[in-house]
Design an enzyme around this catalytic site. Structure first.
Site, PDB file in Angstrom:
ATOM      1  N   ASP A 150      -3.236   2.965  -4.104  1.00  0.00           N
ATOM      2  CA  ASP A 150      -3.451   2.167  -2.896  1.00  0.00           C
ATOM      3  C   ASP A 150      -2.335   2.468  -1.896  1.00  0.00           C
ATOM      4  O   ASP A 150      -1.208   2.761  -2.291  1.00  0.00           O
ATOM      5  CB  ASP A 150      -3.447   0.680  -3.286  1.00  0.00           C
ATOM      6  N   ASP A 154      -9.849  -1.307   3.318  1.00  0.00           N
ATOM      7  CA  ASP A 154      -9.893  -2.748   3.606  1.00  0.00           C
ATOM      8  C   ASP A 154     -10.849  -3.045   4.750  1.00  0.00           C
ATOM      9  O   ASP A 154     -10.452  -3.125   5.915  1.00  0.00           O
ATOM     10  CB  ASP A 154      -8.487  -3.260   3.929  1.00  0.00           C
TER      11      ASP A 154
END
Ligand SMILES: *[C@@H]1O[C@H](CO)[C@@H](O)[C@H](O)[C@H]1NC(C)=O
Ligand SMILES: *[C@@H]1O[C@H](CO)[C@@H](O)[C@H](O)[C@H]1NC(C)=O
Ligand SMILES: *[C@@H]1O[C@H](CO)[C@@H](O)[C@H](O)[C@H]1NC(C)=O
Ligand SMILES: *[C@@H]1O[C@H](CO)[C@@H](O)[C@H](O)[C@H]1NC(C)=O
Length: 729
Positions: free
Chosen positions: A405, A496
């Site tokens: 991430d 996201d």
């Protein structure tokens, strides 16, 4: 346009006399050198440099030798030297490059022997040169602008993933695509033309592509070599282009079967007890689950790459218990950021394993109140260090899958956020990051790709499956990648996203565009990542609609930073207590979500076949309608060109299933465009059949309206359902 047919005539003569089996051309053009060589099937590789020969790089997206076709281990071999302003040509299969007065043109040889123009270097008496270099720095690197002709009505697809929010298009003509990685923005200088060619730039430079009216221009901010690839196939034959692309950039190894089931994640399970509670509930409810995910800040300090023992005292016992209760594997998040308080900081700093900056202390960003530096994933020693930590902390304790991430490169990968300051309106640029492999400007785009490589190599080292193995024991999930990232045991997700209806629609174009760029190993956050309030009716409705789509994706994965009425836990960094399990969205919806999960498991043989085709020949899994219906349906081509919302809102999941997710609230029926199917489908007796009612809608070519209750995402199939469920497709 004057020169088009004239040029064609002139070149036909040149080509007829050219040696078909040339191993390469070198054009010596003053201080510039241009090499053109056969590469893969029906493909050519072009490399140029200034003053000296172009050299290779360890991060090359192009594999050498290619899996299929000529051009392996050829270095800079050539047998034809073209002098300044000279002429020549080279042929590989059905592609031809001709050089006239030092300018390159590309052609396809048709079955009847005729030539079709693909594109050529854009020249004009009052334009910049087609290959325009500028050296601004005191180094041998340069900026470059490469210009190619394009037709006004030409369509371009691919360019990686743009997953926000008004970009519901797959045709990039008329658009500008920026090359700098950040959250949800995983762009690549790689495009497919509807005229039947594919072009990619093997340069991980920051920069951009400008798809203008008559000219396509690629700009690289810093590079020491120009390196690009072009290949051709008949217009409309996208599977052949993908086969050729993946033969020179690598093919996706098949995922382990468990990853094709249902993946449970949220922001965030912040203790061992919570993980076990969730596993227990899946067990008690008898809901299948294949992966349980622990998100960020399960560590004490960024860069520890280990659990904070306060919250996760016994990871080995946790993983074993999860397995026992549910059969699921686990996945854990890692960030590339290292803060000074981390136990690894001094070692990384003193051994030169961190990225630095050209303008100071090497700080790239800040997060959670700490300034951070990035681990230098371009350095093999850093990759080995990182993997050793991951192995000690997780892998050796039974947690085998990793979530890469924020590793977008240059910063923590938000477009201009200084995270620590919680200021989002100031247009921060990236720091002048310097890596082992070069600058952020020159090589930054490959940073996430090299994190994928670290974990791919680490897993392969420990499981004894070598890099040539075509299957994966475990995988990583990643927010970034680069051209050729499909060669790794890894899958990309769209980052996201916002939990909103237009974003649900937009995810389709993001997925099919990155699929057309060679990356089919892809998924998203079911429900979107941010701002879904699970206590609202609209939030629940959006979630269930999105969940239905999740059944028909390469991986079915829920995740998100939900909002709800529960109070935040005290003292837990980034601790969000809101649930995101199938039972969190109301009792009626729970039944629907369980049915969707059950359907997903029924589809595993089909999905397995899609991945085995992907591995064998690069055959794209998520397919925009233009993939299969360009030749049989003009409305699909027009609608793709004009970003028609209905055409953008549908996709093929493999060769047999058309999916038209509901992307509006409060509807009970849905209008779907069923494309006209090609002759070859009709010959097999296929028609469009509605998945839920089994209504036969015939050969397509118009709209149909179907009932679309929450539990029945609009889906249509071709051929027999038995074949689909058995994977016999
Ligand atoms: C190169 O090709 C052009 C177009 O066919 C022709 O006019 C020119 O004379 C050629 N140059 C040489 C050196 O053969
Ligand atoms: C995998 O093993 C090779 C050979 O021992 C080593 O050079 C490499 O660094 C290892 N990779 C990782 C990520 O640990
Ligand atoms: C992985 O971790 C185990 C347990 O700590 C250790 O025995 C093994 O040597 C490690 N392997 C690597 C490659 O770090
Ligand atoms: C098909 O449906 C779309 C979306 O509802 C609509 O915009 C379009 O006009 C319809 N086409 C026809 C021929 O009815």
């Amino acid at each position: 346009m004057l020169s088009y047919s004239l040029v064609l005539l002139l070149f036909s003569r040149v080509i007829l006399t050219a040696a078909a089996d040339s191993i390469g051309i070198k054009l010596q053009n003053g201080f510039e050198r241009v090499y053109i060589q056969p590469y893969g099937e029906n493909g050519l590789r072009v490399r140029t440099s200034l003053m000296r020969d172009p050299t290779g790089n360890e991060w090359s997206a192009l594999i050498d030798p290619p899996l299929e076709g000529p051009g392996g281990n050829a270095g800079l071999a050539y047998d034809t030297l073209i002098p300044y302003n000279g002429n020549g040509s080279i042929t590989n299969g059905n592609i031809v490059a001709s050089v006239t007065f030092g300018q390159l043109s590309f052609w396809r040889i048709e079955e009847d022997g005729g030539l079709s123009a693909l594109t050529r270097e854009f020249t004009d008496t009052k334009a910049l040169p087609a290959r325009y270099y500028s050296q601004y720095d005191a180094s041998s690197s340069f900026q470059v602008d490469l210009s190619f002709t394009s037709d006004v009505d030409e369509q371009f697809y691919g360019t990686g993933q743009q997953a926000c929010c008004s970009d519901a298009s797959v045709n990039k003509k008329g658009q500008v695509v920026d090359f700098v990685n950040f959250n949800s923005h995983v762009t690549m200088p790689l495009y497919i033309s509807n005229r039947g060619y594919l072009q990619l730039f093997n340069m991980p430079s920051q920069g951009r592509l400008e798809f203008g009216q008559g000219r396509t221009r690629y700009h690289a901010q810093e590079t020491s070599v120009v390196d690009y690839y072009i290949s051709t196939a008949a217009p409309g034959d996208y599977d052949t282009l993908q086969k050729q692309l993946t033969s020179v950039t690598g093919r996706q190894p098949t995922p382990p079967e468990f990853l094709l089931g249902y993946q449970q994640s949220k922001l965030r399970y912040y203790s061992q007890d919570q993980v076990l509670e969730v596993a227990q509930r899946f067990h008690d409810e008898q809901i299948p689950v294949s992966l349980l995910v622990v998100d960020f800040f399960a560590w004490k300090y960024q860069g520890d790459w280990s659990f904070d023992p306060t919250y996760f005292p016994d990871p080995a016992a946790m993983a074993a218990q999860v397995k026992e209760l549910t059969g699921a594997e686990m996945m854990v998040s890692l960030w590339p950021s290292v803060e000074d308080a981390s136990e690894n900081y001094l070692t990384l700093q003193t051994e030169g394993l961190l990225a630095t900056t050209r303008d100071g202390t090497g700080i790239q960003d800040s997060f959670n109140g700490a300034y951070i530096r990035l681990v230098d994933s371009t350095n093999p020693a850093s990759r080995e260090f990182l993997w050793n930590r991951l192995n000690d902390s997780y892998y050796s304790k039974g947690i085998h899958n990793f979530w890469i991430d924020q590793a977008d490169g240059g910063s923590l990968g938000e477009p201009f956020v200084n995270n620590g300051a919680y200021i989002t309106g100031i247009p921060y640029a990236r720091t002048f990051t310097q890596y082992f492999a070069g600058t952020q400007e020159a090589v930054g785009m490959v940073y996430p790709w090299l994190q994928q490589q670290a974990i791919d190599e680490g897993i392969r080292n420990l499981t004894g499956t070598d890099a040539a193995s075509t299957s994966c024991p475990y995988m990583s999930l990643t927010r970034g990648t680069w051209i050729g990232g499909q060669r790794y045991c890894s899958y990309l997700w769209s980052g996201d996203t916002t939990s909103d209806w237009p974003v649900l629609l937009q995810q389709i174009t993001a997925g099919v565009s990155v699929g057309a760029s060679g990356i089919s190993s892809w998924t998203l956050d079911i429900g979107g990542f941010s701002r879904l309030n699970i206590d609202t009716d609209e939030g629940k409705e959006l979630y269930v609609r999105w969940f239905g789509m999740g059944v028909f994706l390469p991986y079915m994965r829920t995740h998100g930073d939900r909002t709800c009425d529960l109070p935040r836990p005290e003292g837990v960094p980034q601790g969000n207590p809101c649930p995101n399990e199938p039972w969190s969205y109301g009792e009626d919806n729970f039944e629907i979500l369980k049915d969707y999960i059950a359907l997903r498991y029924q589809l595993i043989p089909y999905v397995t076949k899609l991945f085995s085709d992907l591995q064998a020949s690069g055959r794209t899994i998520l397919r925009a309608l233009y993939y299969d219906f360009s030749l049989s349906d003009a409305h699909v081509v027009e609608g793709t060109g004009s970003h028609d919302k209905q055409i953008m809102g549908e996709y093929m999941f493999g060769p047999r299933i058309l999916v038209a997710p509901v992307y509006l609230p409060g509807v009970s029926t849905w209008e779907v465009y069923l494309p006209s199917i090609p002759r070859s489908y009709i010959d097999q007796g296929w028609t469009w059949t509605h998945w839920w009612s089994e209504t036969d809608f015939g050969l397509g070519g118009g709209n149909v309206t179907v009932d679309a209750p929450l539990g029945e995402i609009p889906v249509f199939y071709l051929g027999s359902k038995d074949d689909i469920f058995s994977g016999n497709v």
